[in-house]
Write an enzyme that holds these catalytic residues in place. Structure first.
Site, PDB file in Angstrom:
ATOM      1  N   TYR A   1     -11.179 -43.290  31.454  1.00 25.70           N
ATOM      2  CA  TYR A   1     -11.243 -42.438  30.261  1.00 25.70           C
ATOM      3  C   TYR A   1     -11.894 -43.184  29.101  1.00 25.70           C
ATOM      4  CZ  TYR A   1      -9.602 -39.685  26.260  1.00 25.70           C
ATOM      5  OH  TYR A   1      -9.531 -38.955  25.103  1.00 25.70           O
TER       6      TYR A   1
ATOM      7  N   SER B   1     -13.171 -40.450  20.878  1.00 29.47           N
ATOM      8  CA  SER B   1     -11.765 -40.838  20.867  1.00 29.47           C
ATOM      9  C   SER B   1     -11.607 -42.194  20.205  1.00 29.47           C
ATOM     10  CB  SER B   1     -11.230 -40.916  22.308  1.00 29.47           C
ATOM     11  OG  SER B   1      -9.943 -41.513  22.351  1.00 29.47           O
TER      12      SER B   1
END
Length: 679
Positions: free
Chosen positions: A569, A556
């Site tokens: 996350y 990500s």
């Protein structure tokens, strides 16, 4: 009959015959019908023949798969036939007999159908018929089975001369309904489509009954002590452990996709005393050995042998197989023969475990295995009433390295970029994972769709084209056992694994003080630990195969960008990003490349966003949830929304063959987030 009625009846007959594997093998045999149509030039009647074209399958035949030829021109070719030594030239001559545009290319068997004086002709490859055709005393057995209603035709390579032979047999035997072609199959005929089909089925079923009634009970001999089949679970575990090594054996010349079969017919054959002798004799029907090669590789160890011993012996047998195949080629090759296509086996037999078959794609591998089961059935039938006696090795070579066969291979379209590659994608039941699976299949890969939601995985696998393209597995990536089971399913379905995409994930978006230890553990268990476990199992399979491989992490932008309220996350994504670097350094020696993709703002189609994270992030940024994709797009340099297929494009770019010297790379797919630029 009118043209349309004649063709419809031919297609219906073909479908019925092709639907039953007792009648003929996949893409094997051909059917024809003769009739009258209007010549668009003269307006008069013209006699035509419609016949299944080259490469078609009877069970799925369509009108486009038929070749339509003028009978007067086809039969006139007998006046210019140059003899057996030049009969390959006749295939090109068929093109001058075609009626109108379109349709399939005429096959080598066209002469058989056109020259036989019957309105309808079937040429089929039934196991029972080939068993008689491959028996040492097949001619006598044919007479005993059928009397004078079915005539023996000695082995001759398919071609114009064989068509002349069968035509002469029918003319000389007006009482006959068909013939057995030595070493090959059967041909039947009739005045109507119904009569022709009835005659074909009569030959097949009568031969089946003859073999059952006259045959001895154990044609393959007694069971060898210790060679009995392992139990179902034990068998599959052993097969999965051996599969990557077996695939390496079949892929030395070029990578292959595999198929595993542990049906009773295979296991019983391998448990019996005569299997080494019969396997060494090879297959006989041309359709069989063109798919299976002239003979299989047989592991000569009982299933109780330790796995390491079995692997070592496979390697020894493989070296011997390659030497023997090269010697076979050298014995029979002539100056004009095509180059040797490869010396690896297409069929590998493991007593007590089953059969591995290989090909350029899953369907080819599966069909090769089906053909070897046909060969086992043929051997059983022949040995039951006589001795199995396939055609001579020199004749097999003439067909395997036939100029016409080589030309057919050269006409086939080139492989797609990911052909022969087997991919496993986690989290592939929706969103980014689903898009990646779609792109990989479109580029030629076989895909294992892995997802915690088994129903979603199954739905995606079906969308991708079913079991020849994709299979579904239910897997929780936090479970070592479930990951091992997923890879076992992959290697049993396709022979191995070459490309793994770590995509499974969740996202918990909370400020630091609201993030519990449970939130942290769950986030890291799925993405950091899960990716580690999947990559470890992938490395085990890939190193055993020795074919290199690709591992891709869907990380990500958050792996390098510090966003608000996202500690669990983003930390897990940073862990994944560094796994890429660590594994690239460690696995490069095995030819395994490890790369990453850093997406951002993939809202539309995303399972994570739909699961509640979209609402949480929208609240953080103070925008309506339905506008979140637009919000992410406007903060990028390109002002473009990122979609799942854009991430899939990056995965293909990394694995599709152009970046062969790239490993340890992270590719941003974020439409341009300057703060996340890698440095």
């Amino acid at each position: 009959m009118t043209t349309n009625t004649e063709v419809a009846a031919l297609l219906a007959r073909s479908h019925r015959l092709g639907a039953d594997p007792r009648n003929t093998n996949y893409a094997g045999g051909n059917t024809s019908a003769k009739g009258t149509d209007t010549d668009p030039v003269t307006g008069g009647d013209v006699e035509l023949m419609w016949v299944k074209g080259s490469g078609g399958d009877l069970g799925t035949l369509t009108g486009a798969g038929l070749a339509a030829l003028r009978l007067d021109r086809l039969r006139a070719l007998t006046d210019v036939y140059p003899g057996v030594e030049r009969e390959d030239e006749m295939v090109a001559a068929f093109d001058y007999c075609l009626h109108g545009k379109g349709g399939a290319a005429p096959s080598i068997d066209t002469a058989m159908h056109g020259l036989v004086d019957a309105a309808h002709v079937d040429h089929l490859h039934p196991d029972s018929g080939i068993a008689l055709a491959c028996a040492a005393d097949g001619e006598q057995l044919t007479a005993q089975c059928f009397g004078d209603t079915v005539v023996w035709v000695p082995w001759r390579r398919p071609g114009f001369r064989l068509g002349l032979d069968i035509a002469a047999v029918k003319e000389a035997n007006p009482q006959a309904i068909g013939c057995v072609l030595g070493g090959h199959g059967i041909t039947a005929w009739g005045d109507t489509s119904e009569e022709c089909e009835r005659n074909s089925l009569h030959i097949i079923r009568t031969a089946e009954a003859f073999l059952a009634e006259r045959g001895r009970p154990e044609p393959f001999g007694p069971v060898i002590e210790g060679y009995e089949a392992l139990s179902g679970e034990e068998r599959r575990e052993r097969a999965a452990a051996l599969a990557p090594y077996v695939r390496a054996v079949a892929s030395q010349d070029r990578p292959q996709v595999g198929h595993f079969d542990d049906s009773d017919a295979v296991l019983d054959f391998l448990a019996r005393a005569e299997h080494p002798r019969l396997a060494a004799l090879g297959t006989s029907c041309p359709d069989h050995f063109l798919r299976t090669k002239v003979r299989p590789l047989v592991l000569d160890l009982p299933p109780s042998a330790p796995p390491a011993e079995a692997v070592a012996r496979l390697k020894e047998l493989h070296a011997a197989y390659r030497e023997e195949y090269a010697a076979y080629y050298a014995r029979h090759a002539e100056p004009g023969s095509p180059a040797m296509r490869g010396a690896d086996p297409a069929i590998v037999l493991v007593p007590g475990v089953g059969m591995f078959s290989f090909g350029k794609d899953k369907q080819t591998a599966r069909v090769a295995g089906e053909f070897y089961i046909n060969a086992i059935n043929v051997m059983r039938g022949a040995e039951a009433v006589s001795t199995y006696a396939p055609i001579e090795e020199s004749e097999k070579f003439r067909i395997e390295y036939w100029a016409l066969e080589e030309a057919k291979l050269q006409r086939m379209p080139g492989p797609k970029p990911l052909a022969t590659r087997v991919a496993l994608v986690t989290g592939a039941g929706s969103g980014i994972g689903r898009a990646i699976a779609q792109r990989l299949v479109a580029e030629g890969a076989c895909v294992v769709v892995a997802d915690l939601d088994g129903e979603n995985a199954a739905r995606v696998a079906e969308e991708l084209g079913g079991s020849d393209k994709a299979v579904a597995v239910t897997v929780d990536v936090t479970s070592e056992e479930q990951i091992a089971d997923a890879f076992q399913a992959a290697v049993l379905a396709f022979g191995g694994v070459d490309l793994v995409v770590n995509n499974a994930g969740i996202s918990i978006s909370k400020p630091l003080l609201e993030t519990s230890a449970g939130d942290w553990d769950l986030q890291h268990d799925i993405m950091a630990r899960g990716s580690f476990l999947v990559s470890r199992e992938a490395a085990r399979v890939m190193t055993a195969q020795g074919l290199g491989g690709d591992i891709v992490y869907i990380a990500s932008k958050n792996a390098v960008f510090a966003g608000p309220d996202n500690i669990a996350y983003s930390a897990a994504k940073a862990d994944q990003a560094h796994q890429v670097r660590l594994l690239a350094a460690e696995l490069g020696a095995h030819g395994i490349r490890v790369n990453g993709v850093n997406p951002d703002g993939v809202v539309r189609g995303s399972g994570i966003f739909a699961g509640g994270w979209g609402a949480e992030r929208a609240a953080v940024y103070g925008v309506p949830e339905e506008k979140l994709g637009e919000f992410y797009a406007q903060r990028t340099l390109l002002k473009r929304e990122v979609l799942p297929e854009h991430v899939a494009n990056a995965v293909f770019a990394l694995t599709g063959g152009d970046l062969t010297h790239t490993t340890g790379l992270h590719v941003p797919v974020d439409a341009g987030v300057a703060a996340a630029f890698l440095r």
